[in-house]
Design a protein around this motif. Sequence first.
Motif, PDB file in Angstrom:
ATOM      1  N   MET A 182       1.027  -1.386  -0.008  1.00 37.35           N
ATOM      2  CA  MET A 182      -0.019  -0.179  -0.141  1.00 37.35           C
ATOM      3  C   MET A 182       0.682   1.041  -0.048  1.00 37.35           C
ATOM      4  O   MET A 182       0.518   2.217  -0.390  1.00 37.35           O
ATOM      5  CB  MET A 182      -0.896  -0.041   1.192  1.00 37.35           C
ATOM      6  N   MET A 183       2.031   1.273   0.466  1.00 37.93           N
ATOM      7  CA  MET A 183       3.043   2.356   0.491  1.00 37.93           C
ATOM      8  C   MET A 183       3.693   2.562  -0.832  1.00 37.93           C
ATOM      9  O   MET A 183       3.772   3.543  -1.223  1.00 37.93           O
ATOM     10  CB  MET A 183       3.865   2.170   1.673  1.00 37.93           C
ATOM     11  N   ALA A 184       4.067   1.519  -1.422  1.00 34.82           N
ATOM     12  CA  ALA A 184       5.071   1.812  -2.549  1.00 34.82           C
ATOM     13  C   ALA A 184       3.945   2.079  -3.624  1.00 34.82           C
ATOM     14  O   ALA A 184       4.676   2.965  -4.403  1.00 34.82           O
ATOM     15  CB  ALA A 184       5.403   0.389  -2.831  1.00 34.82           C
ATOM     16  N   PRO A 185       2.962   1.825  -4.169  1.00 33.02           N
ATOM     17  CA  PRO A 185       2.339   2.231  -5.243  1.00 33.02           C
ATOM     18  C   PRO A 185       2.113   3.944  -5.187  1.00 33.02           C
ATOM     19  O   PRO A 185       1.988   4.375  -6.374  1.00 33.02           O
ATOM     20  CB  PRO A 185       0.909   1.844  -5.068  1.00 33.02           C
ATOM     21  N   ALA A 186       2.165   4.822  -3.954  1.00 26.22           N
ATOM     22  CA  ALA A 186       1.938   6.057  -4.054  1.00 26.22           C
ATOM     23  C   ALA A 186       2.835   6.696  -4.797  1.00 26.22           C
ATOM     24  O   ALA A 186       2.817   7.427  -5.853  1.00 26.22           O
ATOM     25  CB  ALA A 186       1.910   6.457  -2.910  1.00 26.22           C
ATOM     26  N   ASP A 187       4.239   6.142  -4.550  1.00 30.36           N
ATOM     27  CA  ASP A 187       5.470   6.739  -5.265  1.00 30.36           C
ATOM     28  C   ASP A 187       5.409   5.980  -6.596  1.00 30.36           C
ATOM     29  O   ASP A 187       5.715   6.835  -7.531  1.00 30.36           O
ATOM     30  CB  ASP A 187       6.774   6.035  -4.485  1.00 30.36           C
ATOM     31  N   GLY A 188       4.852   5.053  -6.982  1.00 28.61           N
ATOM     32  CA  GLY A 188       5.023   4.363  -8.350  1.00 28.61           C
ATOM     33  C   GLY A 188       3.789   5.316  -9.106  1.00 28.61           C
ATOM     34  O   GLY A 188       4.064   5.430 -10.086  1.00 28.61           O
ATOM     35  N   LEU A 189       2.677   5.517  -8.407  1.00 26.95           N
ATOM     36  CA  LEU A 189       1.653   6.208  -8.983  1.00 26.95           C
ATOM     37  C   LEU A 189       2.098   7.687  -9.434  1.00 26.95           C
ATOM     38  O   LEU A 189       1.811   8.308 -10.707  1.00 26.95           O
ATOM     39  CB  LEU A 189       0.361   6.368  -8.166  1.00 26.95           C
ATOM     40  N   ALA A 190       2.875   8.460  -8.690  1.00 29.98           N
ATOM     41  CA  ALA A 190       3.608   9.574  -8.943  1.00 29.98           C
ATOM     42  C   ALA A 190       4.544   9.555 -10.150  1.00 29.98           C
ATOM     43  O   ALA A 190       4.396  10.328 -10.986  1.00 29.98           O
ATOM     44  CB  ALA A 190       4.355  10.271  -7.716  1.00 29.98           C
ATOM     45  N   TRP A 191       5.248   8.493 -10.269  1.00 23.67           N
ATOM     46  CA  TRP A 191       6.318   8.540 -11.295  1.00 23.67           C
ATOM     47  C   TRP A 191       5.369   8.136 -12.335  1.00 23.67           C
ATOM     48  O   TRP A 191       5.822   8.755 -13.699  1.00 23.67           O
ATOM     49  CB  TRP A 191       7.187   7.264 -11.238  1.00 23.67           C
ATOM     50  N   THR A 192       4.492   7.330 -12.536  1.00 20.69           N
ATOM     51  CA  THR A 192       3.594   7.120 -13.643  1.00 20.69           C
ATOM     52  C   THR A 192       2.880   8.374 -14.262  1.00 20.69           C
ATOM     53  O   THR A 192       2.816   8.797 -15.246  1.00 20.69           O
ATOM     54  CB  THR A 192       2.499   6.259 -13.543  1.00 20.69           C
ATOM     55  N   ALA A 193       2.355   9.159 -13.288  1.00 24.05           N
ATOM     56  CA  ALA A 193       1.692  10.734 -13.727  1.00 24.05           C
ATOM     57  C   ALA A 193       2.737  11.317 -14.332  1.00 24.05           C
ATOM     58  O   ALA A 193       2.628  12.314 -15.377  1.00 24.05           O
ATOM     59  CB  ALA A 193       1.162  11.170 -12.616  1.00 24.05           C
ATOM     60  N   TRP A 194       3.956  11.482 -13.889  1.00 20.50           N
ATOM     61  CA  TRP A 194       5.111  12.232 -14.346  1.00 20.50           C
ATOM     62  C   TRP A 194       5.422  11.650 -15.693  1.00 20.50           C
ATOM     63  O   TRP A 194       5.399  12.619 -16.670  1.00 20.50           O
ATOM     64  CB  TRP A 194       6.451  11.984 -13.445  1.00 20.50           C
ATOM     65  N   ARG A 195       5.428  10.330 -16.015  1.00 23.69           N
ATOM     66  CA  ARG A 195       5.895  10.075 -17.457  1.00 23.69           C
ATOM     67  C   ARG A 195       4.769  10.270 -18.147  1.00 23.69           C
ATOM     68  O   ARG A 195       5.070  10.469 -19.545  1.00 23.69           O
ATOM     69  CB  ARG A 195       6.155   8.495 -17.164  1.00 23.69           C
ATOM     70  N   PRO A 236      -1.608  25.996  -3.041  1.00 25.20           N
ATOM     71  CA  PRO A 236      -0.317  25.005  -3.161  1.00 25.20           C
ATOM     72  C   PRO A 236      -0.595  23.921  -4.019  1.00 25.20           C
ATOM     73  O   PRO A 236      -1.728  23.408  -4.273  1.00 25.20           O
ATOM     74  CB  PRO A 236      -0.496  24.493  -1.555  1.00 25.20           C
ATOM     75  N   ALA A 237       0.439  23.461  -4.480  1.00 30.07           N
ATOM     76  CA  ALA A 237       0.597  22.273  -5.466  1.00 30.07           C
ATOM     77  C   ALA A 237       0.194  21.014  -4.673  1.00 30.07           C
ATOM     78  O   ALA A 237       0.328  20.880  -3.606  1.00 30.07           O
ATOM     79  CB  ALA A 237       1.890  22.151  -6.035  1.00 30.07           C
ATOM     80  N   THR A 238      -0.506  20.196  -5.605  1.00 31.75           N
ATOM     81  CA  THR A 238      -0.824  18.858  -5.076  1.00 31.75           C
ATOM     82  C   THR A 238       0.499  17.980  -5.021  1.00 31.75           C
ATOM     83  O   THR A 238       0.790  17.607  -6.186  1.00 31.75           O
ATOM     84  CB  THR A 238      -2.039  18.116  -5.741  1.00 31.75           C
ATOM     85  N   VAL A 239       1.049  17.621  -3.955  1.00 31.54           N
ATOM     86  CA  VAL A 239       2.366  16.801  -4.307  1.00 31.54           C
ATOM     87  C   VAL A 239       1.914  15.466  -4.255  1.00 31.54           C
ATOM     88  O   VAL A 239       1.168  14.825  -3.053  1.00 31.54           O
ATOM     89  CB  VAL A 239       3.192  17.303  -2.611  1.00 31.54           C
ATOM     90  N   LEU A 240       2.272  14.693  -5.031  1.00 31.37           N
ATOM     91  CA  LEU A 240       2.071  13.207  -5.300  1.00 31.37           C
ATOM     92  C   LEU A 240       3.240  12.425  -4.661  1.00 31.37           C
ATOM     93  O   LEU A 240       3.015  11.405  -3.949  1.00 31.37           O
ATOM     94  CB  LEU A 240       1.969  12.841  -6.738  1.00 31.37           C
ATOM     95  N   ALA A 241       4.622  12.924  -4.531  1.00 35.73           N
ATOM     96  CA  ALA A 241       5.691  12.205  -3.824  1.00 35.73           C
ATOM     97  C   ALA A 241       6.721  13.196  -3.719  1.00 35.73           C
ATOM     98  O   ALA A 241       7.029  14.306  -4.519  1.00 35.73           O
ATOM     99  CB  ALA A 241       6.148  11.106  -4.961  1.00 35.73           C
ATOM    100  N   ARG A 242       7.315  13.114  -2.655  1.00 36.29           N
ATOM    101  CA  ARG A 242       8.555  13.781  -2.086  1.00 36.29           C
ATOM    102  C   ARG A 242       9.511  12.940  -2.412  1.00 36.29           C
ATOM    103  O   ARG A 242       9.723  11.694  -2.105  1.00 36.29           O
ATOM    104  CB  ARG A 242       8.463  14.179  -0.807  1.00 36.29           C
ATOM    105  N   LEU A 243      10.697  13.361  -3.102  1.00 34.23           N
ATOM    106  CA  LEU A 243      11.919  12.694  -3.685  1.00 34.23           C
ATOM    107  C   LEU A 243      13.329  13.261  -2.755  1.00 34.23           C
ATOM    108  O   LEU A 243      13.669  14.405  -3.131  1.00 34.23           O
ATOM    109  CB  LEU A 243      12.101  12.594  -5.091  1.00 34.23           C
ATOM    110  N   ASP A 244      13.983  12.247  -2.116  1.00 36.76           N
ATOM    111  CA  ASP A 244      15.322  12.938  -1.629  1.00 36.76           C
ATOM    112  C   ASP A 244      16.333  12.806  -2.539  1.00 36.76           C
ATOM    113  O   ASP A 244      16.242  12.250  -3.845  1.00 36.76           O
ATOM    114  CB  ASP A 244      15.639  11.834  -0.523  1.00 36.76           C
ATOM    115  N   THR A 245      17.489  13.639  -2.375  1.00 32.20           N
ATOM    116  CA  THR A 245      18.564  13.696  -3.175  1.00 32.20           C
ATOM    117  C   THR A 245      19.016  12.313  -3.218  1.00 32.20           C
ATOM    118  O   THR A 245      19.502  11.753  -2.467  1.00 32.20           O
ATOM    119  CB  THR A 245      19.608  14.691  -2.691  1.00 32.20           C
TER     120      THR A 245
END
Length: 183
Positions: free
Chosen positions: A14-27, A173-182
Motif C-alpha cells: 500500500m505504501m509503494a504504489p503512491a510513489d509508483g503512481l507519482a512516477w507514472t503521472a510524471w511519465r 499550493p501544489a498537490t504533492v504526489l511524492a517527495r523525492l530525496d536527493t
Amino acid sequence: MTRFILSLCLLLPMMAPADGLAWTAWREGKALLIMRHTLAPGTGDPANFTLGDCSTQRNLNVIGQQQAKAWGERLRQHYSDAIQVFSSQWCRCLDTAKLMALGDVTPMPLLNSFFAGRGDGDKQTRALVQQFAQSQLAKPTVLVTHQVNFTALTGIFPQSGEAAIIALPLSQPATVLARLDTP
C-alpha cells in the motif's frame, strides 16, 4: 510477532504504489517534477551578484555536481525518451539541469530566485501556476529552481537537490504526489 509481520506485508504494497503512481503521472505528462538545485554551499548570493556571470554567484560544489549527475541517472531509469527541462537562470540551477544530461535546458525566468528581494515571489508563483494550468504535457517535465520558489509553490522547505512530483493542472499550493530525496 507473526501478526506484526503479516501486517507489515499487507502495509508495504500500500505504501509503494503512491510513489509508483507519482512516477507514472510524471511519465504520462500529468505531473511535473520540481527540484531545488543540488548542493551549492551557503545562502543567497554575494553582494556583487550578476545574473549572467557565474563567478559572482554561489555555485555547485563537487558534491552538488555529483548529485546532479545522479539525478539524471535516476530520471533516465524512470523515462528513457526526451524529457523537457526548464531552469532558473541562476548558474547553480542551470548547472544542475545541464549535468543531469537529459537534453536541452530552457531557461525560465519564472523559476528565478526571489530571495532577498531579487524578484516578486507572489507574481512569479502565480505566473508559474498559470504557465502549467493544463492537465497534461506532451512529455515528462522537470523544473529546476530555488528553495524559496519550491516552498512558495508546495509549502515544503526542500533540502538541496530534493524534488517533488506535483500534479497537473498546477495549483497553489501544489498537490504533492511524492517527495523525492536527493539521490
